[in-house]
Design a protein around this motif. Structure first.
Motif, PDB file in Angstrom:
ATOM      1  N   SER A  77      10.422   9.801  -1.828  1.00 33.37           N
ATOM      2  CA  SER A  77       9.398  10.226  -1.340  1.00 33.37           C
ATOM      3  C   SER A  77       8.589   9.255  -0.964  1.00 33.37           C
ATOM      4  O   SER A  77       8.423   8.164  -1.717  1.00 33.37           O
ATOM      5  CB  SER A  77       8.720  11.119  -2.127  1.00 33.37           C
ATOM      6  OG  SER A  77       9.746  12.284  -2.134  1.00 33.37           O
ATOM      7  N   VAL A  78       7.685   9.130   0.310  1.00 32.49           N
ATOM      8  CA  VAL A  78       6.875   8.047   0.712  1.00 32.49           C
ATOM      9  C   VAL A  78       5.342   8.465   0.424  1.00 32.49           C
ATOM     10  O   VAL A  78       5.326   9.528   0.997  1.00 32.49           O
ATOM     11  CB  VAL A  78       7.068   7.743   2.047  1.00 32.49           C
ATOM     12  CG1 VAL A  78       6.079   6.525   2.401  1.00 32.49           C
ATOM     13  CG2 VAL A  78       8.596   7.289   2.243  1.00 32.49           C
ATOM     14  N   LYS A  80      -1.262  10.266  -0.823  1.00 31.65           N
ATOM     15  CA  LYS A  80      -0.657  11.199   0.122  1.00 31.65           C
ATOM     16  C   LYS A  80       0.636  11.237   0.699  1.00 31.65           C
ATOM     17  O   LYS A  80       1.389  10.293   0.838  1.00 31.65           O
ATOM     18  CB  LYS A  80      -1.800  10.883   1.384  1.00 31.65           C
ATOM     19  CG  LYS A  80      -1.804  12.382   2.387  1.00 31.65           C
ATOM     20  CD  LYS A  80      -2.714  11.914   3.639  1.00 31.65           C
ATOM     21  CE  LYS A  80      -1.973  12.469   4.895  1.00 31.65           C
ATOM     22  NZ  LYS A  80      -2.361  11.901   5.909  1.00 31.65           N
ATOM     23  N   PHE A  81       1.326  12.368   0.339  1.00 28.34           N
ATOM     24  CA  PHE A  81       2.730  12.274   0.839  1.00 28.34           C
ATOM     25  C   PHE A  81       2.853  12.319   2.274  1.00 28.34           C
ATOM     26  O   PHE A  81       2.263  12.947   3.064  1.00 28.34           O
ATOM     27  CB  PHE A  81       3.323  13.918   0.252  1.00 28.34           C
ATOM     28  CG  PHE A  81       4.747  13.749   0.750  1.00 28.34           C
ATOM     29  CD1 PHE A  81       5.640  13.170   0.135  1.00 28.34           C
ATOM     30  CD2 PHE A  81       5.135  15.050   1.519  1.00 28.34           C
ATOM     31  CE1 PHE A  81       7.088  13.414   0.478  1.00 28.34           C
ATOM     32  CE2 PHE A  81       6.495  15.157   2.020  1.00 28.34           C
ATOM     33  CZ  PHE A  81       7.387  14.256   1.403  1.00 28.34           C
ATOM     34  N   LEU A  82       3.678  11.295   2.712  1.00 28.86           N
ATOM     35  CA  LEU A  82       4.234  11.012   4.073  1.00 28.86           C
ATOM     36  C   LEU A  82       5.386  11.818   4.580  1.00 28.86           C
ATOM     37  O   LEU A  82       5.537  11.826   5.788  1.00 28.86           O
ATOM     38  CB  LEU A  82       3.970   9.648   4.410  1.00 28.86           C
ATOM     39  CG  LEU A  82       2.539   8.547   4.214  1.00 28.86           C
ATOM     40  CD1 LEU A  82       2.759   7.608   4.461  1.00 28.86           C
ATOM     41  CD2 LEU A  82       1.454   9.194   5.081  1.00 28.86           C
ATOM     42  N   GLY A 111       0.844  -1.214   0.129  1.00 32.05           N
ATOM     43  CA  GLY A 111       0.119  -0.140   0.131  1.00 32.05           C
ATOM     44  C   GLY A 111       0.920   1.266  -0.103  1.00 32.05           C
ATOM     45  O   GLY A 111       0.458   2.252  -0.095  1.00 32.05           O
ATOM     46  N   TYR A 112       2.146   1.229   0.183  1.00 34.00           N
ATOM     47  CA  TYR A 112       2.953   2.431   0.067  1.00 34.00           C
ATOM     48  C   TYR A 112       3.539   2.354  -1.206  1.00 34.00           C
ATOM     49  O   TYR A 112       4.045   1.646  -1.863  1.00 34.00           O
ATOM     50  CB  TYR A 112       4.076   2.240   1.194  1.00 34.00           C
ATOM     51  CG  TYR A 112       3.686   2.299   2.550  1.00 34.00           C
ATOM     52  CD1 TYR A 112       3.523   3.575   3.376  1.00 34.00           C
ATOM     53  CD2 TYR A 112       3.491   1.269   3.357  1.00 34.00           C
ATOM     54  CE1 TYR A 112       3.190   3.667   4.538  1.00 34.00           C
ATOM     55  CE2 TYR A 112       3.096   1.195   4.739  1.00 34.00           C
ATOM     56  CZ  TYR A 112       2.931   2.480   5.333  1.00 34.00           C
ATOM     57  OH  TYR A 112       2.489   2.469   6.510  1.00 34.00           O
TER      58      TYR A 112
END
Lengths: 182, 674
Positions: free
Chosen positions: B581-582, B587-589, B556-557
């Motif tokens: 970038s995760v 959505k940016f985490l 899911g990531y």
């Protein structure tokens, strides 16, 4: 008639698969196997050079080459079992994460459960002799809840005999244990 | 000059340790207090001496005396001061010095106490600790001398020797090799001393056990006297293990914390017997049972402590041939064999005196369940011991090495650990002496109800793995039973003493810290089990070479490779660092920075980029063993569910330990505990 039909069906299935399987194998050769596919096998193999390091995380050049070898063999359509066997043939059984079940290696799987069962047996035997001894030395101990001779701490006889509510019994036991510790 | 001084001090200490052994034996058999006192003083004197020798070595390390082989091997000019100090245990020779120093410190602490009530034990406590000390000092003096210096022989070879070989010239390198970068991590700086503190502290209860055997004291005095030592030994051994796990997780870059490596198992084995011992001594204290068994457990623990040091230090693990060639290996082997045989012979000699004062009456009594706990710990021990030595046996018999890896240990140990968890849930509810399945059942059903809801909820949530269902149910059972025990105790006290619930709770735990601290430790263990279950059952991984801007997906990531840079760091290493970038559900985490460092000596160190939450860890490795460039780089990503609970459990463990072991003045006065 029916059996004839079934025979025909099987025959046609065999024929179709005989035509299809080689083409499938050819198509499997096309894309380069991914890192994940390589690692799935490499994870189960141990680096023949470094101690106790699985091949998928071993940073040495040799291991890098072995991973590429796996990739190449996968591309050639070799199965996981064939690839593992290849490594065993070349580098010995130590590349496997567990010893194969042959020869002296059986011992690795047999000894721990046997030893454990022996422990269970000894424990059961001990329990039986203890129970017998307890019955002989203090008849009725179990039924009346009388303290066992030499008991250091534990439930005093009044607790079981009086049979008050569980909570009271518990707190008495607790207080008793606390007192004994003081 | 300083090196010779340090060496001389070690030789003197060794002789003093031998003297204290002889004086103690003479004092015991000659019934002479003067000789025993002489032995005690000699023992006490070893500590300042060995401290002096160790400080000399530390001074040589921090001042860069690279003419010494050990200093050359573990330090270099570019290392910071604190690392030069901790390099004391960065190699074999220094580790053995640390062992001796700790042994001397603990033995001195023991001999300083007031001995009036237990004078008869003193000589034999001195004998055991001094023999152990003398053994480790002998290793340092004869085989692993940290003060040996470099010489160039007439043939041109460089050899490390204490004294000049004939015709050889002294050599002084201008810089050292430096500590292995993997060992420069805080976890690895603390891990060895912690383990050693645990190892050496276990020698103290062993020494008292032997003293009790020799003098024929069959009571539980030796256990009461050393209770705190046992606890402290167990704490440090546990901490050492956890720190080692954390170090592996942070530094080794394979996404896990435990690989069932023989070196890890070497430290786990004394922990297993030590934990069994910790439980079963309670039965002896409460019921006067299992005296022989407790003796055997502490003898085993001592032997496994030495065996653990032997496994990691003798080269036996790489091959039996390396063992035969190393001088230190056979010495260890002989020492373990001799001490084990003598200890067991003593135990057999006293076997009849150590009969139980009472007999077991019920299968459901607490002592019966404790015995079952011991059986399970022994089961895990057998699996571990056999798994570690089988490759050696195989090599000896067939000439072929085999690997006994994680699948073997997991398959064999998982049910045993599961059964141990079930026991943790049941045993606290049973009573000493007499407990029937009815009383036990009556106590168990209440906490079982909420525990039974857990698997139902998990199934509804879609969990179908039966190991996970069983595992998490057991975790829930232990948690509810433990909380129930706290509640039940406090509630009963509240009623009885008319106290406020919180006051009742506080006093209850305060008056029986050992019991409730123990429960807290149980809680911490199952919290750790949550992390272990998550990792073992649900860890996923994927690897892919990414061009800048490309991404990789896992559980899911989405991780996007943004850039990669290479730059030198102040201490000389070259850092290669990627920026990723995760995203989750678009959505940016946040960003992750996996990197690897190349040290000046060419050694690499992989530092994963980790995003850690209570639910899971996202663990990204920049794979330095494949081709890396600023445009394209390979990444290996691990999704580690619940792993944080392992570390949370470790912190809870320390808290539980403090509650259990915090000194109780009144009790100490009564027992004269040390």
């Amino acid at each position: 008639m029916k059996t004839k039909n079934i025979c025909l069906l099987i025959l046609s299935l065999v024929l179709i698969s005989a035509i299809l399987i080689p083409t499938l194998a050819v198509s499997a050769q096309q894309p380069t196997p991914s890192d994940d596919e390589v690692n799935a096998i490499a994870r189960q193999l141990y680096c023949p050079v470094c101690e106790n390091t699985p091949l998928d995380v071993c940073p040495t050049t040799a291991c890098h080459q072995w991973r590429e070898l796996i990739r190449q063999m996968l591309a050639e359509g070799k199965s996981e079992a064939e690839i593992k066997q290849y490594f065993v043939d070349y580098y010995g059984a130590r590349v496997l994460s567990e010893p194969p079940t042959s020869g002296i290696n059986w011992l690795v799987y047999v000894v721990p459960p046997l030893a454990f069962l022996a422990g269970v047996y000894l424990l059961l035997r001990a329990f039986q002799t203890w129970k017998r001894a307890a019955k002989n030395t203090a008849p009725g101990t179990e039924l009346s809840g009388l303290p066992v001779p030499g008991l250091v701490t534990g439930a005093p006889p009044s607790i079981e005999a009086a049979r008050p509510a569980l909570d009271d019994k518990y707190v008495e036991r607790l207080e008793e244990e606390l007192k004994k510790r003081k | 000059m300083l090196a010779q001084f340090g060496f001389g001090v070690f030789v003197l200490t060794f002789l003093l340790a031998l003297f204290s052994v002889g004086a103690a034996v003479a004092g015991y058999f000659g019934n002479s207090d003067r000789w025993v006192e002489a032995a005690r003083r000699a023992m006490l004197l070893t500590f300042p001496l060995i401290t002096l020798g160790t400080l000399t070595l530390v001074y040589l390390l921090v001042t860069g005396h690279y003419e010494l082989q050990y200093v050359y091997a573990v330090t270099s000019n570019d290392m910071p001061f604190y690392l030069k100090v901790t390099a004391l245990w960065g190699g074999q020779a220094g580790s053995l010095v640390l062992w001796s120093w700790l042994m001397s410190a603990f033995a001195s602490a023991i001999t300083l106490r007031k001995w009036e009530r237990d004078r008869e034990l003193l000589p034999w406590v001195i004998v055991v600790t001094s023999v152990t000390l003398a053994f480790f000092l002998a290793l340092s003096i004869l085989y692993e001398n940290p003060f040996a210096r470099w010489w160039q022989t007439a043939l041109g070879d460089f050899v490390p020797r204490m004294f000049a070989p004939a015709g050889a010239l002294a050599v002084t390198p201008s810089d050292g090799q430096g500590l292995n970068p993997l060992l420069r991590h805080p976890g690895m700086i603390l891990h060895p001393p912690m383990l050693y503190l645990g190892f050496v502290a276990f020698v103290i209860p062993f020494a008292f056990a032997i003293a009790a055997l020799v003098t024929g004291r069959s009571d539980d005095r030796w256990i009461r006297l050393t209770r705190r030592w046992t606890l402290v030994a167990w704490l440090f051994l546990s901490l050492g293990l956890v720190l080692g796990m954390r170090w592996a997780y942070d530094v080794l870059g394979w996404g896990g914390y435990w690989a069932w490596d023989p070196v890890e198992i070497a430290a786990l084995m004394p922990w297993l017997t030590g934990t069994a011992f910790l439980h079963s001594v309670m039965i002896q204290e409460k019921r006067g049972m299992f005296k022989q068994w407790n003796m055997l457990l502490i003898i085993l623990t001592y032997s496994l402590v030495i065996f653990g040091t032997f496994l990691t230090r003798s080269g036996v693990l790489s091959s039996v041939h390396a063992f035969a060639e190393s001088a230190i290996g056979p010495m260890f082997f002989a020492f373990i064999g001799i001490t084990f045989v003598i200890s067991v012979a003593l135990l057999i000699y006293r076997w009849k005196d150590l009969r139980a004062e009472v007999e077991m009456t019920s299968f459901f009594s607490r002592e019966a369940l404790f015995l079952l706990n011991n059986l399970l710990f022994m089961g895990v021990l057998i699996v571990c011991f056999w798994g570690v030595i089988f490759p050696l046996i195989s090599e000896l018999v067939t000439g072929q090495k085999v690997t006994v890896g994680p699948p073997f240990y997991l398959r064999a140990n998982a049910p045993l650990f599961g059964a141990l968890m079930a026991l943790m849930g049941i045993a606290p509810l049973s009573a000493w002496g007499k407990s029937t399945y009815k009383t036990l059942g009556r106590a168990l059903w209440k906490p079982s109800i909420p525990a039974a809801i857990v698997p139902i909820v998990l199934v509804i949530l879609g969990v179908r793995n039966w190991i996970a269902l069983v595992g998490f149910t057991l975790v829930a059972l232990v948690i509810f039973v433990t909380l129930f025990e706290f509640w039940r105790g406090a509630r009963s006290r509240q009623k009885k003493q008319n106290e406020n619930f919180l006051v009742a709770f506080w006093r209850l735990a305060g008056h029986n810290r050992r019991r409730y601290g123990g429960y807290l430790i149980h809680l911490s263990m199952v919290v750790m089990a949550i992390g272990i279950l998550g990792m073992e059952l649900y860890q996923t991984t994927t690897q892919k070479t990414l061009a800048v801007g490309e991404d990789i997906q896992i559980s899911g990531y989405t991780l996007r490779f943004d850039s990669l840079a290479q730059f030198p760091y102040t201490d000389g290493r070259i850092v290669t660092r990627a920026v990723m970038s995760v995203f989750k559900d678009g959505k940016f985490l946040g960003e992750l920075y996996p990197r690897y460092d190349y040290y000046p000596d060419g050694q690499p160190m992989t530092i994963a980029g980790v995003r850690s939450t209570l639910a899971d860890d996202l663990y990204v490795v920049l794979v330095n063993w494949e081709n890396v460039s600023s445009a394209e780089a390979p990444f290996k990503v691990y999704h580690n569910p619940l792993v944080n609970w392992l570390w949370i459990g470790s912190v809870m463990f320390i808290f539980g330990f403090l509650v259990a072991a915090w000194p109780d003045r009144e009790e100490e006065k009564r027992a004269g505990t040390i």
